[in-house]
Design an enzyme around this catalytic site. Structure first.
Site, PDB file in Angstrom:
ATOM      1  N   ARG A 192       0.853  -1.186   0.000  1.00  0.00           N
ATOM      2  CA  ARG A 192       0.000   0.000   0.000  1.00  0.00           C
ATOM      3  C   ARG A 192       0.888   1.235   0.000  1.00  0.00           C
ATOM      4  O   ARG A 192       1.996   1.213   0.523  1.00  0.00           O
ATOM      5  CB  ARG A 192      -0.908   0.016   1.229  1.00  0.00           C
ATOM      6  CG  ARG A 192      -1.859  -1.179   1.344  1.00  0.00           C
ATOM      7  CD  ARG A 192      -2.687  -1.091   2.613  1.00  0.00           C
ATOM      8  NE  ARG A 192      -3.622  -2.200   2.719  1.00  0.00           N
ATOM      9  CZ  ARG A 192      -3.367  -3.354   3.339  1.00  0.00           C
ATOM     10  NH1 ARG A 192      -2.170  -3.526   3.910  1.00  0.00           N
ATOM     11  NH2 ARG A 192      -4.265  -4.307   3.397  1.00  0.00           N
ATOM     12  N   LYS A 217      -2.270  -1.570   7.447  1.00  0.00           N
ATOM     13  CA  LYS A 217      -3.693  -1.334   7.637  1.00  0.00           C
ATOM     14  C   LYS A 217      -4.208  -2.198   8.782  1.00  0.00           C
ATOM     15  O   LYS A 217      -3.917  -3.394   8.852  1.00  0.00           O
ATOM     16  CB  LYS A 217      -4.456  -1.663   6.345  1.00  0.00           C
ATOM     17  CG  LYS A 217      -5.908  -1.243   6.381  1.00  0.00           C
ATOM     18  CD  LYS A 217      -6.559  -1.433   5.033  1.00  0.00           C
ATOM     19  CE  LYS A 217      -8.008  -0.964   5.056  1.00  0.00           C
ATOM     20  NZ  LYS A 217      -8.673  -1.140   3.747  1.00  0.00           N
ATOM     21  N   HIS A 293      -2.800   2.252  -5.987  1.00  0.00           N
ATOM     22  CA  HIS A 293      -3.648   1.071  -5.772  1.00  0.00           C
ATOM     23  C   HIS A 293      -3.850   0.282  -7.062  1.00  0.00           C
ATOM     24  O   HIS A 293      -4.040  -0.939  -7.023  1.00  0.00           O
ATOM     25  CB  HIS A 293      -5.000   1.492  -5.185  1.00  0.00           C
ATOM     26  CG  HIS A 293      -5.504   0.524  -4.160  1.00  0.00           C
ATOM     27  ND1 HIS A 293      -4.869   0.312  -2.948  1.00  0.00           N
ATOM     28  CD2 HIS A 293      -6.567  -0.322  -4.176  1.00  0.00           C
ATOM     29  CE1 HIS A 293      -5.531  -0.596  -2.260  1.00  0.00           C
ATOM     30  NE2 HIS A 293      -6.547  -1.004  -2.982  1.00  0.00           N
ATOM     31  N   ARG A 296      -1.061  -2.018  -7.185  1.00  0.00           N
ATOM     32  CA  ARG A 296      -1.296  -3.101  -6.218  1.00  0.00           C
ATOM     33  C   ARG A 296      -2.225  -4.152  -6.830  1.00  0.00           C
ATOM     34  O   ARG A 296      -2.018  -5.356  -6.660  1.00  0.00           O
ATOM     35  CB  ARG A 296      -1.898  -2.499  -4.949  1.00  0.00           C
ATOM     36  CG  ARG A 296      -2.216  -3.477  -3.823  1.00  0.00           C
ATOM     37  CD  ARG A 296      -2.585  -2.683  -2.575  1.00  0.00           C
ATOM     38  NE  ARG A 296      -3.336  -3.456  -1.615  1.00  0.00           N
ATOM     39  CZ  ARG A 296      -2.815  -4.245  -0.685  1.00  0.00           C
ATOM     40  NH1 ARG A 296      -1.500  -4.401  -0.613  1.00  0.00           N
ATOM     41  NH2 ARG A 296      -3.569  -4.897   0.182  1.00  0.00           N
ATOM     42  N   HIS A 319      -4.240  -8.731   3.501  1.00  0.00           N
ATOM     43  CA  HIS A 319      -5.678  -8.686   3.745  1.00  0.00           C
ATOM     44  C   HIS A 319      -6.015  -9.480   5.000  1.00  0.00           C
ATOM     45  O   HIS A 319      -5.550 -10.611   5.170  1.00  0.00           O
ATOM     46  CB  HIS A 319      -6.452  -9.293   2.569  1.00  0.00           C
ATOM     47  CG  HIS A 319      -6.476  -8.426   1.357  1.00  0.00           C
ATOM     48  ND1 HIS A 319      -6.760  -8.902   0.088  1.00  0.00           N
ATOM     49  CD2 HIS A 319      -6.247  -7.092   1.203  1.00  0.00           C
ATOM     50  CE1 HIS A 319      -6.712  -7.908  -0.782  1.00  0.00           C
ATOM     51  NE2 HIS A 319      -6.394  -6.799  -0.128  1.00  0.00           N
ATOM     52  N   TYR A 328     -10.562 -10.581  -6.660  1.00  0.00           N
ATOM     53  CA  TYR A 328      -9.719 -10.754  -7.842  1.00  0.00           C
ATOM     54  C   TYR A 328     -10.165 -11.938  -8.688  1.00  0.00           C
ATOM     55  O   TYR A 328      -9.741 -12.097  -9.823  1.00  0.00           O
ATOM     56  CB  TYR A 328      -8.254 -10.910  -7.433  1.00  0.00           C
ATOM     57  CG  TYR A 328      -7.693  -9.653  -6.844  1.00  0.00           C
ATOM     58  CD1 TYR A 328      -7.375  -8.565  -7.653  1.00  0.00           C
ATOM     59  CD2 TYR A 328      -7.521  -9.511  -5.482  1.00  0.00           C
ATOM     60  CE1 TYR A 328      -6.883  -7.390  -7.117  1.00  0.00           C
ATOM     61  CE2 TYR A 328      -7.024  -8.336  -4.928  1.00  0.00           C
ATOM     62  CZ  TYR A 328      -6.720  -7.286  -5.757  1.00  0.00           C
ATOM     63  OH  TYR A 328      -6.244  -6.119  -5.222  1.00  0.00           O
TER      64      TYR A 328
END
Length: 350
Positions: A192, A217, A293, A296, A319, A328
């Site tokens: 990120r 995150k 992003h 990413r 994640h 995805y």
């Protein structure tokens, strides 16, 4: 209890007696709207509410972005004025006063929901989530009538293989010495942009081809892996970085930052996006399509097309929920065609 009392209960009003009169609403034990301040807040009820709530959010390891969003929404909600009220200093509202303002029966929540009704579903849900958290903290709950719209999750936007090559070339040819290492790291590690900006020299091990991301995150730590291309780009950058520091010492807060601007200050997410706008122009790609992003997403779809399993992709992306990674798998037909042709081309080159 006679027939009239049964009718009153069905209509939602209290029966005669100590607990109520005809046309008197039921109390909280019946409606479910608890009007009592939680015991944990009683002794501090005179203190300002918002700073304490912010501390609670931090203790729950909410990301800085989430905290800013929640605090902004809470201020908007608290500043919503109902008829007969005067403006108050939101920052000074005590816990007791906030408890009264959050009463779901006083009309403030209705006005707030109406004010955000025309926003995007994802934005509405985010603001309702913020208010819900504040309500729970203060001893209330969001009523069932508050509708949370269904938000369709956008599919990941990726660059084509040709566009990625143009971006890499533009970064390598850029006069900005940060362009090449930053673009390379974003494409090859899936970091990120906030994690990239927060990198410090002590967290990178080029010999091990890895870096440790701290406080990502959700305040989670993880390891990101480097390709040989990433290592080469970083070694070249560290040489430039040493020359920058020799000319001017960075501020104490930035002395260990991996990426420094010409002013010898830590880069920001805004700096990275401005740099990418320049790269997009050079690569003949619309600026809106080239963001940190987006790269990413390219990293993740690249792993997927090489047959990497979803759990591994989840860990590499950081994640917390694999459902986030599963998006995805729901790529568009056009992206699927691009991935297929890229995979076929790669197999022919081998």
């Amino acid at each position: 209890m006679g027939p009239m009392d049964d009718q009153r209960q069905r209509s939602g009003w209290a029966a005669d007696g100590p607990a109520g009169r005809i046309a008197t609403p039921f109390d909280s034990s019946i409606t479910g709207n608890n009007q009592v301040l939680p015991a944990r807040l009683v002794r501090i009820q005179h203190l300002a509410c918002l700073p304490l709530w912010e501390t609670q959010l931090r203790s729950e390891k909410k990301s800085n972005h989430t905290i800013r969003s929640y605090m902004s929404t809470a201020r908007r909600f608290s500043a919503t004025i109902i008829p007969g009220e005067e403006e108050v200093d939101i920052e000074e509202i005590s816990i007791t006063e906030m408890h009264d303002r959050c009463n779901p029966n006083n009309g403030r929540l209705d006005l707030f929901i109406q004010a955000i009704a025309n926003l995007r579903p994802a934005t509405i849900n985010a603001r309702i989530a913020a208010v819900s958290h504040l309500f729970r903290y203060i001893g209330h709950r969001i009523p069932d009538w508050v509708h949370r719209p269904t938000a369709s999750r956008p599919l990941p936007r990726t660059l084509t293989r040709e566009e990625v090559m143009r971006v890499r070339r533009a970064a390598q040819d850029s006069e900005n010495p940060l362009a090449h290492p930053i673009i390379t790291l974003l494409l090859d590690t899936g970091m990120r942009v906030s994690e990239l900006c927060a990198l410090e020299t002590g967290t990178i091990d080029l010999a091990d081809c890895s870096a440790r991301v701290y406080g990502g995150k959700g305040d989670k730590d993880r390891t990101v892996l480097f390709t040989e291309r990433s290592v080469d780009a970083m070694e070249a950058w560290f040489g430039t970085r040493r020359l920058l520091i020799q000319r001017k010492n960075p501020p104490n807060d930035d002395v260990d930052a991996v990426f420094l601007t010409n002013r010898v200050a830590r880069i920001s997410t805004r700096y990275v996006q401005k740099m990418m706008d320049v790269i997009a122009d050079e690569a003949l790609i619309p600026r809106t399509r080239l963001t940190p992003h987006t790269l990413r997403h390219n990293f993740a779809t690249g792993l997927l097309e090489r047959g990497v399993d979803l759990v591994s992709i989840q860990r590499l992306l950081g994640h917390s929920n694999i459902q986030t990674t599963r998006i995805y798998l729901d790529i568009s037909d056009q992206t699927l065609r691009e991935i297929y042709h890229r995979a076929q081309s790669a197999s022919l080159e081998e």
